[in-house]
Write a protein that holds these residues in place. Sequence first.
Motif, PDB file in Angstrom:
ATOM      1  N   SER A   1     -15.473  64.654 150.376  1.00  0.00           N
ATOM      2  CA  SER A   1     -14.277  63.710 150.339  1.00  0.00           C
ATOM      3  C   SER A   1     -14.805  62.238 149.902  1.00  0.00           C
ATOM      4  CB  SER A   1     -13.703  63.688 151.672  1.00  0.00           C
ATOM      5  OG  SER A   1     -14.393  62.560 152.617  1.00  0.00           O
ATOM      6  N   ARG A   2     -13.458  61.680 149.251  1.00  0.00           N
ATOM      7  CA  ARG A   2     -13.893  60.178 148.569  1.00  0.00           C
ATOM      8  C   ARG A   2     -14.637  59.377 149.807  1.00  0.00           C
ATOM      9  NH1 ARG A   2      -8.437  57.868 146.215  1.00  0.00           N
ATOM     10  NH2 ARG A   2      -8.345  60.376 145.562  1.00  0.00           N
ATOM     11  N   VAL A   3     -14.000  59.457 151.009  1.00  0.00           N
ATOM     12  CA  VAL A   3     -14.310  58.565 151.943  1.00  0.00           C
ATOM     13  C   VAL A   3     -15.847  58.860 152.426  1.00  0.00           C
ATOM     14  CG1 VAL A   3     -14.151  57.661 154.489  1.00  0.00           C
ATOM     15  CG2 VAL A   3     -12.168  57.967 152.890  1.00  0.00           C
ATOM     16  N   ASP A   4     -16.082  60.006 152.641  1.00  0.00           N
ATOM     17  CA  ASP A   4     -17.569  60.300 153.081  1.00  0.00           C
ATOM     18  C   ASP A   4     -18.469  59.898 151.740  1.00  0.00           C
ATOM     19  OD1 ASP A   4     -16.568  60.785 155.436  1.00  0.00           O
ATOM     20  OD2 ASP A   4     -16.661  63.192 155.254  1.00  0.00           O
ATOM     21  N   SER A   5     -17.976  60.430 150.662  1.00  0.00           N
ATOM     22  CA  SER A   5     -18.983  60.205 149.493  1.00  0.00           C
ATOM     23  C   SER A   5     -19.372  58.620 149.441  1.00  0.00           C
ATOM     24  CB  SER A   5     -18.325  60.631 148.045  1.00  0.00           C
ATOM     25  OG  SER A   5     -18.003  61.781 148.092  1.00  0.00           O
ATOM     26  N   LEU A   6     -18.297  57.815 149.404  1.00  0.00           N
ATOM     27  CA  LEU A   6     -18.722  56.085 149.396  1.00  0.00           C
ATOM     28  C   LEU A   6     -19.537  55.911 150.717  1.00  0.00           C
ATOM     29  CD1 LEU A   6     -18.437  53.344 148.181  1.00  0.00           C
ATOM     30  CD2 LEU A   6     -16.210  53.186 149.279  1.00  0.00           C
ATOM     31  N   LYS A   7     -19.368  56.438 151.905  1.00  0.00           N
ATOM     32  CA  LYS A   7     -20.247  56.155 153.164  1.00  0.00           C
ATOM     33  C   LYS A   7     -21.670  56.717 152.756  1.00  0.00           C
ATOM     34  CE  LYS A   7     -17.148  56.668 156.680  1.00  0.00           C
ATOM     35  NZ  LYS A   7     -16.557  57.629 157.839  1.00  0.00           N
ATOM     36  N   TYR A   8     -21.772  58.020 151.795  1.00  0.00           N
ATOM     37  CA  TYR A   8     -23.059  58.235 151.374  1.00  0.00           C
ATOM     38  C   TYR A   8     -23.968  57.225 150.572  1.00  0.00           C
ATOM     39  CZ  TYR A   8     -26.639  61.549 149.673  1.00  0.00           C
ATOM     40  OH  TYR A   8     -27.776  62.193 149.606  1.00  0.00           O
ATOM     41  N   ILE A   9     -23.265  56.727 149.625  1.00  0.00           N
ATOM     42  CA  ILE A   9     -23.785  55.867 148.676  1.00  0.00           C
ATOM     43  C   ILE A   9     -24.057  54.492 149.539  1.00  0.00           C
ATOM     44  CG2 ILE A   9     -23.386  54.595 146.673  1.00  0.00           C
ATOM     45  CD1 ILE A   9     -21.614  56.959 145.768  1.00  0.00           C
ATOM     46  N   LEU A  10     -23.238  54.048 150.322  1.00  0.00           N
ATOM     47  CA  LEU A  10     -23.694  52.846 150.897  1.00  0.00           C
ATOM     48  C   LEU A  10     -24.896  52.995 151.618  1.00  0.00           C
ATOM     49  CD1 LEU A  10     -19.909  51.758 152.145  1.00  0.00           C
ATOM     50  CD2 LEU A  10     -21.378  50.712 150.170  1.00  0.00           C
ATOM     51  N   ASN A  11     -24.823  54.288 152.455  1.00  0.00           N
ATOM     52  CA  ASN A  11     -26.162  54.605 153.244  1.00  0.00           C
ATOM     53  C   ASN A  11     -27.380  54.574 152.124  1.00  0.00           C
ATOM     54  OD1 ASN A  11     -26.896  54.926 155.987  1.00  0.00           O
ATOM     55  ND2 ASN A  11     -27.117  57.258 155.370  1.00  0.00           N
ATOM     56  N   LEU A  12     -27.232  55.121 151.216  1.00  0.00           N
ATOM     57  CA  LEU A  12     -28.202  54.889 150.046  1.00  0.00           C
ATOM     58  C   LEU A  12     -28.897  53.522 149.853  1.00  0.00           C
ATOM     59  CD1 LEU A  12     -27.582  57.130 147.101  1.00  0.00           C
ATOM     60  CD2 LEU A  12     -29.053  57.645 149.037  1.00  0.00           C
ATOM     61  N   GLY A  13     -27.965  52.494 149.839  1.00  0.00           N
ATOM     62  CA  GLY A  13     -28.384  51.161 149.671  1.00  0.00           C
ATOM     63  C   GLY A  13     -28.516  50.351 150.812  1.00  0.00           C
ATOM     64  N   ASN A  14     -28.262  50.920 151.952  1.00  0.00           N
ATOM     65  CA  ASN A  14     -28.300  50.343 153.432  1.00  0.00           C
ATOM     66  C   ASN A  14     -27.351  48.966 153.329  1.00  0.00           C
ATOM     67  OD1 ASN A  14     -30.353  51.592 154.724  1.00  0.00           O
ATOM     68  ND2 ASN A  14     -31.976  50.503 153.564  1.00  0.00           N
ATOM     69  N   ALA A  15     -26.084  49.176 152.425  1.00  0.00           N
ATOM     70  CA  ALA A  15     -25.096  48.421 152.245  1.00  0.00           C
ATOM     71  C   ALA A  15     -24.063  48.232 153.449  1.00  0.00           C
ATOM     72  CB  ALA A  15     -24.537  48.553 150.993  1.00  0.00           C
ATOM     73  N   VAL A  16     -23.599  47.184 153.795  1.00  0.00           N
ATOM     74  CA  VAL A  16     -22.540  47.064 154.903  1.00  0.00           C
ATOM     75  C   VAL A  16     -21.305  46.357 153.943  1.00  0.00           C
ATOM     76  CG1 VAL A  16     -21.806  46.614 157.213  1.00  0.00           C
ATOM     77  CG2 VAL A  16     -24.155  47.523 156.564  1.00  0.00           C
ATOM     78  N   LEU A  17     -20.056  47.266 154.365  1.00  0.00           N
ATOM     79  CA  LEU A  17     -18.927  46.516 153.788  1.00  0.00           C
ATOM     80  C   LEU A  17     -17.737  46.181 154.702  1.00  0.00           C
ATOM     81  CD1 LEU A  17     -18.615  48.651 150.392  1.00  0.00           C
ATOM     82  CD2 LEU A  17     -19.615  46.397 150.624  1.00  0.00           C
ATOM     83  N   SER A  18     -16.995  45.378 154.464  1.00  0.00           N
ATOM     84  CA  SER A  18     -15.688  45.210 155.163  1.00  0.00           C
ATOM     85  C   SER A  18     -14.910  46.279 154.857  1.00  0.00           C
ATOM     86  CB  SER A  18     -15.109  43.786 154.998  1.00  0.00           C
ATOM     87  OG  SER A  18     -14.518  43.856 153.520  1.00  0.00           O
ATOM     88  N   SER A  19     -13.892  46.523 155.735  1.00  0.00           N
ATOM     89  CA  SER A  19     -13.116  47.581 155.493  1.00  0.00           C
ATOM     90  C   SER A  19     -12.210  47.443 154.392  1.00  0.00           C
ATOM     91  CB  SER A  19     -12.080  47.989 156.546  1.00  0.00           C
ATOM     92  OG  SER A  19     -11.234  46.902 157.025  1.00  0.00           O
ATOM     93  N   GLU A  20     -11.858  46.037 154.073  1.00  0.00           N
ATOM     94  CA  GLU A  20     -11.225  45.557 152.758  1.00  0.00           C
ATOM     95  C   GLU A  20     -11.934  46.139 151.673  1.00  0.00           C
ATOM     96  OE1 GLU A  20     -10.068  41.627 152.526  1.00  0.00           O
ATOM     97  OE2 GLU A  20      -8.690  42.013 150.491  1.00  0.00           O
ATOM     98  N   GLU A  21     -13.168  45.678 151.348  1.00  0.00           N
ATOM     99  CA  GLU A  21     -14.166  45.966 150.258  1.00  0.00           C
ATOM    100  C   GLU A  21     -14.252  47.442 150.085  1.00  0.00           C
ATOM    101  OE1 GLU A  21     -17.212  42.252 150.635  1.00  0.00           O
ATOM    102  OE2 GLU A  21     -17.436  43.672 152.216  1.00  0.00           O
ATOM    103  N   PHE A  22     -14.462  48.241 151.263  1.00  0.00           N
ATOM    104  CA  PHE A  22     -14.665  49.497 151.350  1.00  0.00           C
ATOM    105  C   PHE A  22     -13.425  50.256 150.698  1.00  0.00           C
ATOM    106  CE2 PHE A  22     -14.542  53.829 152.910  1.00  0.00           C
ATOM    107  CZ  PHE A  22     -15.693  54.077 153.153  1.00  0.00           C
ATOM    108  N   ASN A  23     -12.222  49.758 150.969  1.00  0.00           N
ATOM    109  CA  ASN A  23     -11.122  50.378 150.340  1.00  0.00           C
ATOM    110  C   ASN A  23     -10.872  49.953 149.028  1.00  0.00           C
ATOM    111  OD1 ASN A  23     -10.315  51.742 152.594  1.00  0.00           O
ATOM    112  ND2 ASN A  23      -9.233  50.026 153.564  1.00  0.00           N
ATOM    113  N   ASN A  24     -11.146  48.746 148.646  1.00  0.00           N
ATOM    114  CA  ASN A  24     -11.249  48.390 147.167  1.00  0.00           C
ATOM    115  C   ASN A  24     -12.103  49.223 146.414  1.00  0.00           C
ATOM    116  OD1 ASN A  24      -9.236  46.329 147.618  1.00  0.00           O
ATOM    117  ND2 ASN A  24     -10.928  44.745 147.716  1.00  0.00           N
ATOM    118  N   LEU A  25     -13.289  49.369 146.745  1.00  0.00           N
ATOM    119  CA  LEU A  25     -14.254  50.309 146.137  1.00  0.00           C
ATOM    120  C   LEU A  25     -13.738  51.871 145.824  1.00  0.00           C
ATOM    121  CD1 LEU A  25     -17.831  49.311 146.999  1.00  0.00           C
ATOM    122  CD2 LEU A  25     -16.634  48.961 144.842  1.00  0.00           C
TER     123      LEU A  25
END
Length: 213
Positions: free
Chosen positions: A52-76
């Motif tokens: 899914s779209r949400v799990d895909s973004l979580k996977y990518i953030l994990n690759l770069g050890n990135a942490v986002l606010s929920s607003e930034e997450f939804n914008n991406l």
Amino acid sequence: MKTNSDYKGFIFDLDGVLVSTEHNHFLAWQKTADMLGIDFSEEENENLKGVSRVDSLKYILNLGNAVLSSEEFNNLLDFKNESYLDSIQNLTQQNCLNGVVETLSKAKARGIKLGVGSSSKNAKRILKLIEIEDYFDTVIDGSMVENLKPSPEVFLKAASNLGLETSECLVFEDAASGIQAAKAGGFLAIGIGNENIKHLADHYYNDLTEFTF
Ligand code: BG6
Ligand code: MG
């Protein structure tokens, strides 16, 4: 032993089985990852097929050890989807993968019930763009279930809408998560067009031209 035409229902994944959109998903994710300064390769993208779209973004953030606010997450998420939709706006029936239209028409002529089970929330829009939506008796997309692949929910819901048992349906998939989903639901899983999943599938074809009734 059952032959392919003994099955009463065929349930197809969309991206990578009916239409060649996986590269578009990859490029849109790569653009998204670039914005975060995260390297994202086509090999990594293999793990996101069917996801899914949400799990895909979580996977990518994990690759770069990135942490986002929920607003930034939804914008991406929106940014990825807009880039993806931009890239597919000119899709036509020509973009159906080899053997798709022929297989759907032959199956329909034999009275086999047809369904789609996709993680994509864009599934209905794409089926319309490529003008094959009328072949299907049911379409279950990413907005209609609680659990996405590798959960079997999309396929189970599709089979139930077709009025069929899992043992009466074949599932066609190009992604590891989708083959896992099909098997978890008790379906026979047909791998299509992705050598990486050959070893996971019950049967494997390079494309639907190789599938015979
Ligand atoms: C799957 C694709 O079908 O749908 C994935 O294989 C994609 O690559 C997923 O991430 C979700 O799609 P969408 O269109 O809802 O972002
Ligand atoms: Mg797929």
